[in-house]
Write an enzyme that holds these catalytic residues in place. Sequence first.
Site, PDB file in Angstrom:
ATOM      1  N   CYS A  41      65.769  41.457  77.789  1.00 37.63           N
ATOM      2  CA  CYS A  41      65.989  40.329  78.703  1.00 37.63           C
ATOM      3  C   CYS A  41      67.457  40.079  79.060  1.00 37.63           C
ATOM      4  CB  CYS A  41      65.318  39.067  78.184  1.00 37.63           C
ATOM      5  SG  CYS A  41      65.274  38.845  76.414  1.00 37.63           S
TER       6      CYS A  41
ATOM      7  N   ARG B 283      64.484  47.611  66.589  1.00 36.19           N
ATOM      8  CA  ARG B 283      64.318  46.433  65.743  1.00 36.19           C
ATOM      9  C   ARG B 283      64.159  46.883  64.299  1.00 36.19           C
ATOM     10  NH1 ARG B 283      59.941  43.001  69.443  1.00 36.19           N
ATOM     11  NH2 ARG B 283      61.197  43.010  71.362  1.00 36.19           N
TER      12      ARG B 283
ATOM     13  N   GLN C  47      59.562  49.262  75.538  1.00 30.53           N
ATOM     14  CA  GLN C  47      58.793  48.079  75.902  1.00 30.53           C
ATOM     15  C   GLN C  47      58.628  48.051  77.418  1.00 30.53           C
ATOM     16  OE1 GLN C  47      60.396  44.243  74.617  1.00 30.53           O
ATOM     17  NE2 GLN C  47      58.334  43.682  74.032  1.00 30.53           N
TER      18      GLN C  47
ATOM     19  N   ASP D  31      58.751  46.092  79.795  1.00 32.22           N
ATOM     20  CA  ASP D  31      59.242  44.751  80.072  1.00 32.22           C
ATOM     21  C   ASP D  31      59.309  44.473  81.568  1.00 32.22           C
ATOM     22  OD1 ASP D  31      59.852  42.740  78.305  1.00 32.22           O
ATOM     23  OD2 ASP D  31      61.630  43.735  77.530  1.00 32.22           O
TER      24      ASP D  31
ATOM     25  N   HIS E 173      60.918  40.955  84.043  1.00 34.03           N
ATOM     26  CA  HIS E 173      61.420  39.587  84.090  1.00 34.03           C
ATOM     27  C   HIS E 173      61.330  39.099  85.523  1.00 34.03           C
ATOM     28  CE1 HIS E 173      63.168  41.298  80.416  1.00 34.03           C
ATOM     29  NE2 HIS E 173      62.861  40.113  79.936  1.00 34.03           N
TER      30      HIS E 173
ATOM     31  N   LYS F 192      54.407  30.892  75.038  1.00 30.85           N
ATOM     32  CA  LYS F 192      53.928  32.173  75.569  1.00 30.85           C
ATOM     33  C   LYS F 192      52.404  32.245  75.557  1.00 30.85           C
ATOM     34  CE  LYS F 192      54.355  34.517  71.082  1.00 30.85           C
ATOM     35  NZ  LYS F 192      54.633  35.781  70.401  1.00 30.85           N
TER      36      LYS F 192
ATOM     37  N   HIS G 191      59.321  36.054  81.142  1.00 33.25           N
ATOM     38  CA  HIS G 191      59.337  37.354  80.456  1.00 33.25           C
ATOM     39  C   HIS G 191      57.880  37.828  80.366  1.00 33.25           C
ATOM     40  CE1 HIS G 191      63.298  36.264  78.361  1.00 33.25           C
ATOM     41  NE2 HIS G 191      62.845  35.091  78.776  1.00 33.25           N
TER      42      HIS G 191
END
Length: 636
Positions: free
Chosen positions: A333, A362, A380, A382, A384, A463, A509
């Site tokens: 992000c 991670r 990921q 992802d 946004h 979320k 997100h």
Amino acid sequence: MIKITLPDGSVMEKEKGISLAQLCQSISMGLYREAMGAVVDGEVKGFHEILDHDCEVKFVKFDDPEGKEIFWHTSSHLMAYAIQRLFDDVLFAIGPAIDNGFYYDLDSEHHFSEEDFEAIEKEMKKIVKEGHKMEKIEISRKEALERFREQGDIYKVELIESFDPEDKISLYQLGDFVDLCRGPHLMDVSKIKAVKLLSVAGAYWRGDENNKMLQRIYGITFPKQKMLEEYLNMLEEAKKRDHRKLGRELDLFSIHEEGPGFPFFHPKGMIIKNQLEGFLRKTLADRGYGEIKTPLILNEDLWHRSGHWDNYKENMYYTKIDREDYAIKPMNCPGSIIVYNSRPHSYRELPIRMAELGQVHRHELSGALHGLLRVRTFVQDDAHVFCLPEQIEDEITDIIDLCDYIYSVFGFRYTVELSTKPENAMGSDEDWERATEALRKALERNHLDYRINEGDGAFYGPKIDFHLLDAIGRPWQCGTIQLDFQMPERFEMTYIDSNGEKKRPVMIHRAILGSEERFMGILIEHFAGKFPAWLSPVQVDILPISDKFNPYGEEIEKKLKDAGFRVHLDGRSEKIGFKIRESQLRKTNYALILGEKEMNSGEVSVRVRDEGDIGAMKLEDFIQKLDKEIKRKEIK
């Protein structure tokens, strides 16, 4: 008197001080026999709890997630009591419910093994038959410390010392076993009808590798014996589908001691990964997303601004460049925000949808690593979305529709959770209430059933989580939609509104597969390695009956490759039965058998993976059949 609102909207008036058990019995003794506890104003409670104010109450059964939590948490105490009766000098650390059952961490000189399970299970059933009730006891922190210090229980003492001095401490007693616990629990353990201990493993106290290694015993229980039998059958099926086993057998990926938690993808595995990414890229382009790529490493200042340094530091990896501190990104992000902030924006441009198939790292404890399902680096999927406040509901609706479409391609059903403000949340209560209500409205607009997952939101916003159900009914948390008012504020993100004034955009997100690696592991188990043709590393095996027909096989191979298919020609001097068996073990979608008859007629004999022989056909007809199957992304 207090007013109690039930799920159907009806309101009951009851005397203040009524227990949940008494309330349930007043409604129906049948409900009382089936209910495990209740959700009171959004909080899971056991039948011990007293009601002293107007509230909303929903009684939960074993089929409900909250019911399972109560049932399995109680079962962990039941197992601990059985162990206490069978073995001397055992210290009990913690024993929570988990997604599938429960565990208890033990400190004992006795080395527990599966050989102990039968005796423990027998003792658990004996305790149930003795008719013990679970009792709740409340004492002061001081009394609790004195009690557990006297018993020499270092683990309970350490936990109690971390509590506020003014806290009331709850204990639960089952027979002679008294445990420090917040609950909730069953009042009547006779509801536990079927018991099975599953495994024993090592676990560091409080998950810290600097602490003592304890013994963790896992188990599961059910209110009916038939449910246990079905679960054990599912476990057997799950063993056959284990993605680590199939990953080796199908030559898809491997994990090595040179990089624990860092998977190595082999050529066949990369075909699947690239097919997934190609599908995602086309789908997102069709839905108005632009793709970006951001750096793996960014400086410490950025991670302070984003809040990750303060809220996620223990999960991050660090390095130094030119004597300055940098972090390897755990999330994508902040990079998307930098791209957004690289130029001014007008309200007319919004919403802006940025997608990134971003590699993140991670830190996971070594004991938590599990094939592709729990790794230390992953891609990921992802995205946004930066939008106006009035666009939130439409954008979330579009994302929900996108999730539904993508999951349907793989044949997944799913359930939905709305996760609310956690303890380490950034931002005001007002922002959180506004964000949570926006997500709630979007779910209700789309007529989605959902459950509330209290306190499990991201630190920057609430979320929506999607839990996929695979071919054998197991849930997997994958997709997430997170609404964020905090990052735009922290990074001073702006757009120019219709009045020429600077305003903050809202940031959404979202990830659909979540981790590509994890999703691939789920797919391997979901399909048991039998991928649909569009995903398969090899779609067609060409199997000449003898060397004599290899040249014809090469002709077929070229035509299929020219048509865009992934093909393997087995030209070895082996018997055709052996070649067919090997093709089946490779789980290839189609095998084309070539012999004298096929060569003379210009046909191929087609064998389908799960159907067997379907007869001869012209190669052109086979190409059309396979091409249609791939384009439709059929699941076979």
